[in-house]
Design an enzyme around this catalytic site. Structure first.
Site: not given
Length: 301
Positions: A173, A180
């Site tokens: 993550k 991102e």
């Protein structure tokens, strides 16, 4: 299945509601009265204390944490530990540092308690669309909770999975969020260039819509960008200040430790830091340097 959701904020409450909608029984706890009341209205049995929420669970117990990363997780685990027994499972669905997750897994493992680190992506859209779940920890413990993960995910057989041992879920993550950062920065810079080309009079929202279908740069982030541009094309009322929640910094640090070149992610993080400096000393010094060596004019501020 039956489980306790600890933390009924924006993410925790939405995840609990999706689980309830999927047929699971969720007992929730949050220190805030308002959060508990709102959870009750959404079909979640909210308890006024952590002890009550956990004690009401059948064994082996399943407890999902959706609390802020850092000391809050450790403080919550300190309160949870006396309430748990061998065979129980704790899942950390927040954005904890993977090293903390490895430490916590080892500590609880000594008592026979499973600790799964679950990197969770989906944001406020997860309730309707499902969550991407990257899970680290014991494979057997993950399999026992298959029904829970399958309900939270976009589909029972996709969008989730065990990615490795303890810490792997939060490491994955962390890198996900680093990527991102880079994607968001690229979109922002591209649309800034388009806006600056005033002679073309681009309708940025309409252009973003064109790119959403068939373009090689189409993505969910572009979908959200198109929506934002339609709602507020001039970005009125929005300060040029971009926060970061830590994962980008950790990704850059890991890249350095692993001798991996990651310039896009690194620069996207630095641009976020730059956005917070309303009175940039560095920019002033750059202007002074140009004046010193080339006599270039300095704009008075």
């Amino acid at each position: 299945m039956e489980l306790a959701m600890i933390g009924l904020g924006r993410m925790g409450a939405n995840m609990a509601e999706r689980l309830v909608s999927g047929g699971h029984a969720v007992r929730g706890y949050d220190p805030g009265d308002a959060a508990r009341q709102q959870a009750e209205a959404r079909g979640i049995v909210a308890h006024a204390s952590l002890q009550n929420a956990v004690s009401a669970l059948p064994t082996p117990r399943v407890v999902w944490l959706m609390v802020p990363a850092g000391h809050v997780v450790d403080d919550t685990l300190d309160q949870l530990r006396p309430l748990l027994s061998a065979g129980d499972t704790v899942i950390d669905g927040g954005n904890s540092n993977y090293k903390d997750s490895q430490r916590r897994a080892a500590q609880l493992g000594d008592a026979g308690i499973h600790y799964l680190d679950c990197g969770t992506s989906g944001g406020v859209w997860g309730l309707a669309e499902g969550y991407s779940l990257m899970i680290g920890g014991d494979a057997g413990a993950v399999e026992q909770l298959r029904a829970v993960f399958a309900t939270l995910a976009p589909a029972p057989d996709s969008g989730w999975g065990r990615v490795g041992p303890s810490g792997a879920g939060h490491f994955a993550k962390m890198v996900h969020n680093g990527i991102e950062y880079g994607m968001m920065q690229a979109y922002a810079e591209g649309f800034a260039i388009l806006k600056k080309k005033q002679e073309m009079a681009f309708d940025l929202g309409a252009l973003a819509d064109i790119w959403r279908d068939g373009s090689v740069v189409r993505s969910w982030l572009l979908d959200l960008t198109a929506d934002a541009l339609k709602k507020n094309p001039e970005m009125q009322g929005i300060a040029p200040y971009v926060a970061d929640s830590g994962e980008g910094r950790w990704t850059v640090a890991e890249a350095i430790d692993l001798n991996v070149s990651a310039p896009v992610i690194t620069l996207s993080l630095l641009e976020r830091l730059r956005s917070r400096d309303d009175d940039s000393y560095a920019d002033k010094l750059l202007a002074a340097m140009r004046n010193e060596f080339g006599g270039h004019a300095v704009k008075q501020g």
